[in-house]
Design a protein around this motif. Structure first.
Motif: not given
Length: 841
Positions: A783-800
Motif C-alpha cells: 500500500l501507498g498509505g492508509i486512511v481510516l474514519d476510526e482506529g487506534s494507535l495501538s491496533q493491528h493496522a497502526a502497528i503493521v
C-alpha cells in the motif's frame, strides 16, 4: 419534445431508459406540480450515438481514466457526424429555457437507485453561461461515465454497462441565497423525522463539505423543529458572472444568522412529505432558495430501511431495577449459544482479575440482541483482584516477556492440540456436533477469559507518550523505534512474498495470477513451477490456514470463512505482491530495520550519562517492542487459530446437513441452535429443514431492521464528564484532519473498502475505510498509505503500517464520506492530515 431533446413536461421524460434515473425523477415531480426548475433532457440514446461515433482508441483511452478524458469526448463530439445535426437543436432548447445560466447534471440509467446512489461518482457542471460551454459540460458529464471510480462503483454493485447509459439534465441555474439537502427520514437511524442541512450560496458547499452548514431536525407530522444547530458560516460557494463557481467570504453580521427562515423549514418539510409520498419511499432531496424554494433533484435514501417492530417486548422478564446496556446484535441462533458461553467465561475472568472489559457479564437476550450489566462489587475486593493481576503481569515484564507468552500461549496450544485429536476421532455427524460444541466452549474461554486477562488493569504509559516525555519530540517520531520488528505478521508477509517470487519467476503462473484465474490452481499442477508453488502454498496454509482476519477494527465476523475454506483470499494477496518490485520491498524493509537500530543507538548515547533516564527509556522501549510482538502473536492464537478452528467446525457440521439434503448451504447451520444440531445429528435421515431456514433468515433480516433501545430498565447513572483538550478532526476545507498513526507522506489512488468486500488493490494504492483489522494487514506492504474514519494507535493496522513505514492517518471521522473510489489523495502521516485533490463530482 424539443428536437432530439425532452422537456420535463413531456410524458416520455418520466421513462428512465430515456431520461436516466435523475431526469425521470425530475419529470415526475414537475408533472406532479412540485417546484422544479425548468430543464430539458439530452436522452440516453444521444449518449449512445455520440459514444458509438468515437474511435475505438478513444474509448479505450477513456476507460483508462486519462487526465484529458473530457477533451476526448468533447473533441470527438465536435468532430463526429452527430454534431452538425445536433448543435442547432441544442441551441434552440437552450434558448427555450429562458435562462443564460444553466447546469448540466448527470442522469445515468443506473444512478440514484435505492440500492446504489452513485453519489459523487458522476460529473455535474454548474453555472454554464454560453452554448459552447454547454457542449463542453455535456461532454464532461458523458466522460465521467468512464471514470475509474465510476467503473469500480458499477462493478462493485454488479451493474452492467448496457444498463447504465448516461442522459444529461440541462437545468435552469438558480442563483440561490441558500441551498441544501433534505432527508425525509433520519439517514442514520431511519427514524421518521426530516433532517435538513443548508449553507449560504450554492448547494455544492453542502454536498462537498466545503461550506459550514446549519442543521435542523423536524417532525414531519406537525412541522415541529426538534433541534437546530446554527454554524458560523464564514464562507459560501457563489456563482460567477462569467460562469463557474467561486468561494466567497460571508459578512461578519450574517455568519451566525440561520441559512433558512422558519417558513422555509416549514415549506421544505411539507415538500418532503409530498415527494416521499410521490415516490413511496424515503428521499434525499437537494434544494435551492432564492425568492422561492426550488427542488433540484430527489433520490432514494440508500441507507434507510423500514424499521421493524420487536418480536417480543424488550424488557420481557427483565429485572428493571438495574440499568442494562445494549451490546451487539442481532445474533443468529448458533451465535447466541456462543455468546452465552462467552459470558460465562467473562464472569469468571471478572471474578479473577477484575477486568473492566468483562465487568458487564450479566446478560439479557431479547430479539437476538444482548443487553448487559455488571454486578455490585466492593471497591476493596476489586482492588485486590487488580493488585493480584498487576503482580502477575509485572513479573513477566521484568523477565523480558509478556503474560501472554509466559502463561497463556501454552494453555491455548494445549487446548488446540486436544481439539485436533477430537477432530481426527470424529467419524459421524453426532461426533462432529460434539466437536463443534467443544470448539465453541474453547473459543468462549479464550475470548471471554484469557483475552481480557492478558495485561495490567491499569496500563503503564505507552511508548509514544514516554518518548515525548523523555525527548520533548512529537509522538509520531516514536514510530521509528517500532518498525520492522519480527513477529507473526512479518513472518506471514515474508512467506506470501516468497510465494509471489515463485509466481514472478514463471510465465504461466504470472498469467494466472494477473488474470486472477485461481480456479485453475484447484487441481494438481502439471509443470514444475506450478507444483513448487502448490507445495509451498499448502505449507503456508498449514500455519496460517485458520486465518479469517478477526480482531480489533476488523470487518470479519463470526461467519467469515478461513483461508483454508476460501484460499482465494491469500491467493489474491499473493497476486498483489506479484505485481510489486519485491527487491525494492526487501530493501525498504532492511532500511526500516537499520533506521530503527540507528535511532535506538542515538537515544542510548543521549541518555548514557543519566542512569534514571536511560533506565526509563529502556523500560518503555522494551514494553513498546513487546507490545508489537504480543499484538500479532496473541491475535494469531486467540482470534485466528481459536476462532478459525471453531469456524471450520461449524462448516463441517453444515456440510453434513448439505450432504444429507437437509439444507442448501453449509452456512445455513448458523440458524440452528446447538440443541437443534444435536437432535438433527442423532437422526439417520434428518427431515428437510429449508422451510425453517427460510423462516429463520427472514427473522434475522427483520431483527436487523429493529431499533433496540440503548438501555433497558433503570435510567443510566450520569458519568462525570472529564475535561479534555478539544481535538479538531474531520473535514476542514480541502483537508481531512485526523491523527497520525504512521509517519511519511504519500500520494496515490484511493481504494474504498466496504464491510465484507475485498476489492483489487495495486501497489501504491491508498486504502480508505471506516476501520480495518487483521483481515487486511497481510497486504499492507504494497500500500501507498492508509486512511481510516476510526482506529487506534495501538491496533493491528497502526502497528503493521509502522513496521512497513506506510503513511497512515486515523480518526478522520468522515474519510469514507468525502473520498470517492479512484480519487487521488495525499496522506501526510507526519501531520495527521489527508489532502483531498480536486475531485470531479
Amino acid at each position: 419534445m424539443n428536437g432530439p431533446f425532452f422537456t420535463l413536461t413531456d410524458p416520455a421524460a418520466t421513462n428512465t431508459t430515456v431520461s436516466g434515473a435523475k431526469g425521470a425523477a425530475l419529470a415526475h415531480m414537475k408533472q406532479a406540480g412540485l417546484p422544479v426548475p425548468d430543464a430539458f433532457i439530452v436522452p440516453t440514446e444521444t449518449f449512445r450515438s455520440a459514444i458509438d461515433d468515437l474511435p475505438k482508441q478513444a474509448i479505450n483511452a477513456l476507460k483508462k481514466g486519462p487526465s484529458n478524458a473530457n477533451h476526448i469526448v468533447t473533441d470527438g463530439l465536435r468532430n463526429g457526424t452527430l454534431f452538425n445535426s445536433w448543435l442547432d437543436a441544442l441551441g434552440e432548447a437552450y434558448a427555450a429555457l429562458g435562462s443564460r445560466a444553466v447546469s448540466a447534471r448527470s442522469s445515468s440509467m443506473a444512478e440514484d437507485l435505492a440500492e446504489a446512489s452513485f453519489a459523487g461518482q458522476y460529473k455535474t457542471v454548474l453555472n454554464i453561461v454560453d452554448l459552447n460551454k454547454l457542449v463542453d459540460g455535456i461532454g464532461r458529464v458523458w466522460a465521467s461515465h468512464f471514470s475509474p471510480h465510476a467503473q469500480a462503483y458499477r462493478k462493485r454493485h454488479r451493474i452492467p454497462e448496457e444498463g447504465s447509459a448516461m442522459a444529461v439534465v440541462v437545468q435552469r441555474q438558480i442563483a440561490s441565497r441558500a441551498s441544501g439537502v433534505l432527508f425525509t427520514r433520519d439517514p442514520q437511524s431511519g427514524a421518521k423525522r426530516c433532517v435538513i442541512s443548508a449553507a449560504l450560496g450554492q448547494g455544492e458547499g453542502v454536498v462537498s463539505g466545503r461550506a459550514p452548514t446549519d442543521h435542523w431536525v423536524v417532525s414531519p407530522a406537525d412541522g415541529t423543529v426538534l433541534s437546530a444547530e446554527i454554524a458560523d458560516k464564514y464562507l459560501r460557494i457563489e456563482t460567477r458572472a462569467e460562469g463557474g463557481l467561486n468561494t466567497g467570504e460571508v459578512e461578519a453580521e450574517q455568519r451566525s444568522a440561520p441559512a433558512l427562515q422558519p417558513e422555509h423549514i416549514a415549506q421544505l418539510t411539507q415538500l418532503g412529505v409530498r415527494i416521499e409520498a410521490l415516490f413511496t419511499g424515503a428521499q434525499d432531496i437537494e434544494f435551492a432558495v432564492d425568492e422561492a424554494i426550488h427542488i433540484l433533484q430527489a433520490r432514494p435514501i440508500t441507507t434507510v430501511e423500514e424499521i421493524a417492530e420487536p418480536d417480543e417486548p424488550w424488557e420481557e422478564g427483565l429485572d428493571t431495577t438495574h440499568c442494562w446496556t445494549k451490546g451487539r446484535g442481532p445474533f443468529t441462533r448458533l451465535e447466541q449459544d456462543y455468546m452465552v458461553e462467552y459470558m460465562a467465561h467473562a464472569r469468571a475472568c471478572y471474578k479473577e482479575v477484575g477486568s473492566r472489559m468483562t465487568a458487564k457479564h450479566l446478560y439479557h437476550l431479547c430479539n437476538g440482541y444482548m443487553y448487559t450489566r455488571g454486578p455490585e462489587v466492593e471497591p476493596d475486593e476489586l482492588a485486590r483482584r487488580h493488585d493480584a493481576q498487576t503482580e502477575r503481569v509485572d513479573a513477566c515484564t521484568e523477565r523480558g516477556t509478556t503474560y501472554f507468552e509466559a502463561v497463556q500461549r501454552g494453555i491455548i496450544e494445549n487446548r488446540l492440540a486436544e481439539l485436533r485429536t477430537q477432530r481426527r476421532r470424529a467419524k459421524s455427524p453426532a461426533d462432529r456436533v460434539s466437536y463443534l460444541d467443544s470448539c465453541l466452549r474453547m473459543l468462549g474461554y479464550v475470548a471471554g477469559h484469557l483475552h481480557w486477562s492478558m495485561g495490567r488493569p491499569e496500563p503503564l504509559p505507552g511508548w509514544h507518550e514516554e518518548y515525548e516525555a523523555l525527548t520533548g519530540r512529537p509522538q509520531h517520531e516514536a514510530n521509528t523505534f517500532l518498525q520492522a520488528i519480527d513477529n507473526r505478521m512479518t513472518r506471514l508477509v515474508g512467506q506470501l512474498r516468497k510465494l509471489a517470487r515463485i509466481v514472478q519467476s514463471d510465465s504461466t503462473l504470472h498469467t494466472l495470477f494477473r488474470e486472477r484465474r485461481f480456479d485453475e490452481l484447484d487441481r494438481p499442477a502439471t509443470w514444475p513451477a506450478g507444483r513448487h508453488f502448490q507445495t509451498r502454498f499448502r505449507a503456508m496454509l498449514k500455519t496460517h490456514g485458520l486465518r479469517s482476519g478477526r480482531g480489533y477494527g476488523s470487518s470479519s465476523s463470526f461467519q467469515t470463512p478461513t483461508w483454508n475454506m476460501d484460499p482465494r483470499v491469500p491467493l489474491d494477496i499473493i497476486a498483489t505482491y506479484a505485481e510489486q518490485d519485491l527487491d525494492t520491498l526487501d530493501r525498504f524493509e532492511h532500511e526500516a530495520r537499520r533506521e530503527r537500530y540507528n535511532a535506538t543507538r542515538r537515544l542510548r548515547r543521549q541518555f548514557a550519562r543519566d542512569t534514571e533516564q536511560r533506565t526509563r527509556f529502556e523500560g518503555a522501549l522494551l514494553r513498546g517492542q513487546l507490545h508489537v510482538r504480543f499484538l500479532e502473536d496473541h491475535n494469531y492464537y486467540m482470534e485466528q487459530c481459536s476462532g478459525g478452528t471453531a469456524r471450520e467446525a461449524i462448516d463441517a457440521v453444515g456440510q453434513d446437513l448439505v450432504n444429507q439434503n437437509a439444507v442448501d448451504a453449509s452456512d445455513d447451520v448458523f440458524h440452528f441452535s446447538l440443541a437443534e444440531l444435536r437432535a438433527l445429528a442423532t437422526t439417520a435421515h434428518p427431515a428437510d429443514q429449508r422451510a425453517l431456514i427460510a423462516e429463520r433468515k427472514s427473522e434475522f433480516e427483520r431483527r436487523q431492521r429493529m431499533q433496540p433501545p440503548d438501555t433497558l430498565g433503570a435510567d443510566p447513572a450520569e458519568k462525570p464528564q472529564k475535561e479534555r483538550e478539544k481535538v479538531e478532526q474531520g473535514r476542514q476545507g480541502n483537508r481531512l484532519i485526523g491523527a497520525s498513526a504512521s509517519s511519511g507522506r504519500a500520494t496515490g489512488r484511493a481504494v474504498l473498502i466496504e464491510s465484507g468486500q475485498r476489492p483489487r488493490i495495486h501497489p501504491g494504492d491508498i486504502l480508505v475505510a471506516g476501520n480495518v483489522g487483521p483481515e487486511w494487514t497481510p497486504a499492507f506492504a504494497v500500500l501507498g498509505g492508509i486512511v481510516l474514519d476510526e482506529g487506534s494507535l495501538s491496533q493491528h493496522a497502526a502497528i503493521v503500517a509502522r513496521e512497513y513505514r506506510i503513511p497512515s492517518v486515523m480518526k478522520t471521522r468522515e474519510a469514507t464520506r468525502h473520498i470517492v473510489e479512484g480519487q487521488h489523495i495525499v496522506v501526510d502521516g507526519d501531520q495527521g492530515i489527508v489532502e483531498l485533490e480536486p475531485n470531479e463530482k
